[in-house]
Design a protein around this motif. Structure first.
Motif, PDB file in Angstrom:
ATOM      1  N   VAL A 133      71.427  51.878  69.543  1.00 57.09           N
ATOM      2  CA  VAL A 133      71.295  50.813  70.526  1.00 57.09           C
ATOM      3  C   VAL A 133      71.260  51.397  71.940  1.00 57.09           C
ATOM      4  O   VAL A 133      72.172  52.148  72.316  1.00 57.09           O
TER       5      VAL A 133
ATOM      6  N   SER B 291      73.118  55.973  74.613  1.00 59.65           N
ATOM      7  CA  SER B 291      72.995  55.054  73.481  1.00 59.65           C
ATOM      8  C   SER B 291      74.211  55.174  72.579  1.00 59.65           C
ATOM      9  O   SER B 291      74.945  56.151  72.620  1.00 59.65           O
ATOM     10  N   TYR B 292      74.404  54.156  71.742  1.00 55.91           N
ATOM     11  CA  TYR B 292      75.442  54.227  70.715  1.00 55.91           C
ATOM     12  C   TYR B 292      74.822  53.763  69.407  1.00 55.91           C
ATOM     13  O   TYR B 292      73.732  53.202  69.372  1.00 55.91           O
ATOM     14  N   ALA B 293      75.510  54.038  68.311  1.00 51.64           N
ATOM     15  CA  ALA B 293      74.966  53.712  66.996  1.00 51.64           C
ATOM     16  C   ALA B 293      75.875  52.764  66.240  1.00 51.64           C
ATOM     17  O   ALA B 293      77.099  52.824  66.363  1.00 51.64           O
ATOM     18  N   LEU B 294      75.256  51.902  65.459  1.00 51.38           N
ATOM     19  CA  LEU B 294      75.937  51.037  64.506  1.00 51.38           C
ATOM     20  C   LEU B 294      75.515  51.486  63.114  1.00 51.38           C
ATOM     21  O   LEU B 294      74.329  51.752  62.886  1.00 51.38           O
TER      22      LEU B 294
ATOM     23  N   TYR C 134      62.007  48.971  64.815  1.00 50.67           N
ATOM     24  CA  TYR C 134      63.045  49.052  65.827  1.00 50.67           C
ATOM     25  C   TYR C 134      63.379  50.517  66.060  1.00 50.67           C
ATOM     26  O   TYR C 134      63.979  51.182  65.202  1.00 50.67           O
TER      27      TYR C 134
ATOM     28  N   VAL D 195      71.490  51.916  63.195  1.00 48.18           N
ATOM     29  CA  VAL D 195      70.775  51.313  64.318  1.00 48.18           C
ATOM     30  C   VAL D 195      71.302  51.970  65.592  1.00 48.18           C
ATOM     31  O   VAL D 195      72.505  51.923  65.871  1.00 48.18           O
TER      32      VAL D 195
ATOM     33  N   ASN E  31      71.895  51.478  75.919  1.00 50.55           N
ATOM     34  CA  ASN E  31      73.135  51.049  76.533  1.00 50.55           C
ATOM     35  C   ASN E  31      73.023  51.051  78.051  1.00 50.55           C
ATOM     36  O   ASN E  31      72.298  51.863  78.629  1.00 50.55           O
TER      37      ASN E  31
ATOM     38  N   SER F 277      66.171  53.210  64.425  1.00 53.75           N
ATOM     39  CA  SER F 277      66.797  52.610  63.250  1.00 53.75           C
ATOM     40  C   SER F 277      66.172  53.142  61.982  1.00 53.75           C
ATOM     41  O   SER F 277      64.983  53.448  61.933  1.00 53.75           O
TER      42      SER F 277
END
Length: 81
Positions: free
Chosen positions: A66, A75-78, A43, A64, A68, A46
């Motif tokens: 992501v 993008s944003y991150a988790l 992915y 991760v 958007n 990640s």
């Protein structure tokens, strides 16, 4: 503390760390952990980062990124510790 990305050989130590953090959690087999690690690595954006004291992993973070559709496509991150 040295921070680095986890590699395939870190899986047994990571499972030990997670067992310490969540002793009542259902155990994950090394085989399942390897399959999940390989899926995560495929992915884009990640990775799992580990913090080491000497050769011992003492902390980890799964990141991760992501894609958007809002905020101009930024993008944003988790992150999960």
């Amino acid at each position: 503390m040295k921070i680095r990305t986890a590699d395939h050989g870190d899986i047994p130590q990571l499972l030990e760390l997670y067992r310490h953090l969540y002793p009542d959690d259902t155990e994950t087999t090394i085989e399942d952990a390897r399959d999940n690690w390989e899926a995560l690595k495929r992915y884009t954006g990640s990775d799992i980062f580990v913090g080491c004291l000497g050769n011992e992993i003492v902390t980890s973070c799964t990141l991760v990124v992501v894609p958007n559709l809002t905020r101009g496509g930024a993008s944003y991150a988790l992150c999960s510790f």
